[in-house]
Design an enzyme around this catalytic site. Structure first.
Site, PDB file in Angstrom:
ATOM      1  N   MET A 242     -12.342   4.125  -0.473  1.00 16.33           N
ATOM      2  CA  MET A 242     -13.035   4.353   0.798  1.00 16.33           C
ATOM      3  C   MET A 242     -13.690   5.717   0.677  1.00 16.33           C
ATOM      4  O   MET A 242     -13.248   6.698   1.274  1.00 16.33           O
ATOM      5  CB  MET A 242     -12.022   4.281   1.952  1.00 16.33           C
ATOM      6  CG  MET A 242     -11.573   2.859   2.256  1.00 16.33           C
ATOM      7  SD  MET A 242      -9.983   2.773   3.089  1.00 16.33           S
ATOM      8  CE  MET A 242      -8.900   2.927   1.677  1.00 16.33           C
TER       9      MET A 242
ATOM     10  N   SER B  41       0.837  -1.205   0.000  1.00 14.54           N
ATOM     11  CA  SER B  41       0.000   0.000   0.000  1.00 14.54           C
ATOM     12  C   SER B  41       0.866   1.247   0.000  1.00 14.54           C
ATOM     13  O   SER B  41       1.673   1.453   0.920  1.00 14.54           O
ATOM     14  CB  SER B  41      -0.900   0.011   1.233  1.00 14.54           C
ATOM     15  OG  SER B  41      -1.512   1.272   1.349  1.00 14.54           O
TER      16      SER B  41
ATOM     17  N   ASP C  25      -6.573  -6.675   4.272  1.00 14.66           N
ATOM     18  CA  ASP C  25      -5.966  -5.342   4.288  1.00 14.66           C
ATOM     19  C   ASP C  25      -6.030  -4.775   5.691  1.00 14.66           C
ATOM     20  O   ASP C  25      -7.117  -4.570   6.228  1.00 14.66           O
ATOM     21  CB  ASP C  25      -6.741  -4.450   3.298  1.00 14.66           C
ATOM     22  CG  ASP C  25      -6.186  -3.043   3.203  1.00 14.66           C
ATOM     23  OD1 ASP C  25      -5.087  -2.788   3.726  1.00 14.66           O
ATOM     24  OD2 ASP C  25      -6.868  -2.202   2.572  1.00 14.66           O
TER      25      ASP C  25
ATOM     26  N   HIS D 251      -1.268  -1.320  -4.122  1.00 10.58           N
ATOM     27  CA  HIS D 251      -2.554  -0.981  -3.501  1.00 10.58           C
ATOM     28  C   HIS D 251      -2.629   0.535  -3.320  1.00 10.58           C
ATOM     29  O   HIS D 251      -1.749   1.137  -2.697  1.00 10.58           O
ATOM     30  CB  HIS D 251      -2.624  -1.705  -2.156  1.00 10.58           C
ATOM     31  CG  HIS D 251      -3.929  -1.612  -1.459  1.00 10.58           C
ATOM     32  ND1 HIS D 251      -4.994  -2.426  -1.769  1.00 10.58           N
ATOM     33  CD2 HIS D 251      -4.358  -0.806  -0.442  1.00 10.58           C
ATOM     34  CE1 HIS D 251      -6.018  -2.140  -0.965  1.00 10.58           C
ATOM     35  NE2 HIS D 251      -5.658  -1.151  -0.157  1.00 10.58           N
TER      36      HIS D 251
ATOM     37  N   MET E  45     -11.671  -6.475   5.266  1.00  8.88           N
ATOM     38  CA  MET E  45     -10.847  -5.515   6.010  1.00  8.88           C
ATOM     39  C   MET E  45     -10.478  -6.116   7.371  1.00  8.88           C
ATOM     40  O   MET E  45     -11.340  -6.587   8.112  1.00  8.88           O
ATOM     41  CB  MET E  45     -11.606  -4.198   6.228  1.00  8.88           C
ATOM     42  CG  MET E  45     -11.757  -3.339   4.978  1.00  8.88           C
ATOM     43  SD  MET E  45     -10.190  -2.833   4.218  1.00  8.88           S
ATOM     44  CE  MET E  45      -9.398  -1.892   5.535  1.00  8.88           C
TER      45      MET E  45
ATOM     46  N   MET F 214      -9.245   7.840  -0.225  1.00  8.57           N
ATOM     47  CA  MET F 214     -10.111   8.188   0.929  1.00  8.57           C
ATOM     48  C   MET F 214     -10.610   9.614   0.745  1.00  8.57           C
ATOM     49  O   MET F 214      -9.847  10.492   0.324  1.00  8.57           O
ATOM     50  CB  MET F 214      -9.297   8.102   2.223  1.00  8.57           C
ATOM     51  CG  MET F 214      -8.628   6.767   2.462  1.00  8.57           C
ATOM     52  SD  MET F 214      -7.841   6.756   4.079  1.00  8.57           S
ATOM     53  CE  MET F 214      -6.943   5.192   4.018  1.00  8.57           C
TER      54      MET F 214
ATOM     55  N   HIS G  26      -8.320   0.825  -4.005  1.00  7.33           N
ATOM     56  CA  HIS G  26      -9.226   0.565  -2.875  1.00  7.33           C
ATOM     57  C   HIS G  26      -9.938   1.869  -2.520  1.00  7.33           C
ATOM     58  O   HIS G  26      -9.337   2.777  -1.951  1.00  7.33           O
ATOM     59  CB  HIS G  26      -8.402   0.041  -1.687  1.00  7.33           C
ATOM     60  CG  HIS G  26      -9.209  -0.202  -0.453  1.00  7.33           C
ATOM     61  ND1 HIS G  26      -8.635  -0.375   0.790  1.00  7.33           N
ATOM     62  CD2 HIS G  26     -10.549  -0.322  -0.258  1.00  7.33           C
ATOM     63  CE1 HIS G  26      -9.589  -0.584   1.688  1.00  7.33           C
ATOM     64  NE2 HIS G  26     -10.754  -0.534   1.076  1.00  7.33           N
TER      65      HIS G  26
ATOM     66  N   ASP H  94      -4.914   3.503  -1.883  1.00  5.86           N
ATOM     67  CA  ASP H  94      -6.031   3.815  -0.986  1.00  5.86           C
ATOM     68  C   ASP H  94      -6.592   5.193  -1.289  1.00  5.86           C
ATOM     69  O   ASP H  94      -5.929   6.207  -1.051  1.00  5.86           O
ATOM     70  CB  ASP H  94      -5.549   3.758   0.469  1.00  5.86           C
ATOM     71  CG  ASP H  94      -5.272   2.344   0.942  1.00  5.86           C
ATOM     72  OD1 ASP H  94      -6.194   1.512   0.877  1.00  5.86           O
ATOM     73  OD2 ASP H  94      -4.127   2.072   1.358  1.00  5.86           O
TER      74      ASP H  94
HETATM   75  C1  DX5 Z   1      -6.408   1.284   5.701  1.00  5.86           C
HETATM   76  C2  DX5 Z   1      -5.970   1.010   4.294  1.00  5.86           C
HETATM   77  C3  DX5 Z   1      -4.830   0.113   4.172  1.00  5.86           C
HETATM   78  C4  DX5 Z   1      -3.536   0.588   4.820  1.00  5.86           C
HETATM   79  C5  DX5 Z   1      -2.907  -0.636   5.413  1.00  5.86           C
HETATM   80  O1  DX5 Z   1      -7.702   1.786   5.695  1.00  5.86           O
HETATM   81  O2  DX5 Z   1      -7.042   0.460   3.533  1.00  5.86           O
HETATM   82  O3  DX5 Z   1      -4.590  -0.267   2.829  1.00  5.86           O
HETATM   83  O4  DX5 Z   1      -2.642   1.177   3.923  1.00  5.86           O
HETATM   84  O5  DX5 Z   1      -1.798  -0.243   6.142  1.00  5.86           O
HETATM   85  P1  DX5 Z   1      -0.995  -1.259   7.086  1.00  5.86           P
HETATM   86  O6  DX5 Z   1      -0.529  -2.386   6.244  1.00  5.86           O
HETATM   87  O7  DX5 Z   1       0.109  -0.398   7.620  1.00  5.86           O
HETATM   88  O8  DX5 Z   1      -1.964  -1.705   8.162  1.00  5.86           O
HETATM   89 ZN    ZN Z   2      -6.549  -0.385   1.587  1.00  2.00          ZN
END
Ligand code: DX5
Ligand code: ZN
Length: 221
Positions: free
Chosen positions: A66, A8, A173, A31, A135, A35, A64, A33
């Site tokens: 969110m 990620s 994840d 990956h 998750m 948000m 991904h 993210d």
């Molecule tokens: C959290 C994200 C993850 C995050 C995971 O909401 O969706 O993808 O980057 O980070 P680690 O591996 O550090 O828990």
């Molecule tokens: Zn993620």
């Protein structure tokens, strides 16, 4: 089959994303993210940045989302060329229609479930998904602790996918490291996101170590 590793970039240096993508060229996916500050209390990046990442990434994009109003936004990420687009079911009015829109724009369609969300309804329509993301933390931030209570849900999804004969990937994840990757793979994960565990050290070495840990499960089962 060996487990896919998807680092990620939430844990990468946002001022040096192209450089940090180059550091994970031996991963299977990257990956990303997205948000929006509403669905989760954090804000990262959106379409214009992901479009550039798509152009320079050495590995396929595992986006991904969110974000609120996933039905509206998810197909846009498929359109720009992402390999896989995951949206949060809690933010989608019509997950099946959204998954179909993602597929018709050329990407793999995937649904993400928060730790408290039941997987059962989504196992009734398995052929609509290319991947289910379980998750293993509450979405929003990197560096949180893995929630082992999500494992029965993952194992249930694994059993349903096996029984169906469909090729639906199962991703985890959040909080993945050398110990928790073993737990997740034992419970059916075939695709694993790792942010702080990869970018907290030398990424190529960290990826190799995660692969080796995951392989211990493959060998013993
Ligand atoms: C959290 C994200 C993850 C995050 C995971 O909401 O969706 O993808 O980057 O980070 P680690 O591996 O550090 O828990
Ligand atoms: Zn993620």
């Amino acid at each position: 089959m060996s487990v896919r590793i998807s680092p990620s970039i939430l844990s990468a240096d946002f001022a040096n994303l192209e450089r940090d993508l180059g550091r994970i060229s031996d991963a299977d996916l990257v990956h990303v993210d997205v948000m929006d500050g509403h669905f989760v209390p954090n804000l990262t990046l959106g379409l214009p940045v992901v479009e550039r990442l798509q152009q320079v990434s050495p590995v396929p994009l595992d986006v991904h989302l969110m974000v609120e109003d996933a039905d509206r936004w998810a197909p846009r990420y498929a359109e720009l060329g992402a390999f896989s687009v995951t949206f949060s079911v809690e933010a989608a009015a019509d997950p099946v229609a959204t998954a179909r829109a993602i597929r018709s724009n050329g990407a793999r369609a995937s649904v993400a479930l928060k730790p408290g969300t039941d997987v059962e309804p989504y196992l009734q329509s398995l052929d609509e998904w290319d991947m289910i993301l379980v998750m293993t933390v509450e979405p929003g931030f990197g560096g949180q602790s893995f929630m082992p209570e999500t494992m029965p849900k993952l194992a249930r999804a694994r059993d349903a996918v096996r029984a169906s004969g469909l090729d639906v990937w199962l991703e985890v994840d959040g909080g993945i490291g050398l110990d928790t990757i073993v737990t997740a793979v034992e419970n059916g994960a075939d695709t694993v996101v790792a942010g702080s565990a990869v970018y907290g050290g030398e990424p190529a070495e960290r990826i190799a170590a995660l692969r080796a840990a995951a392989a211990t499960v493959a060998l013993s089962s």
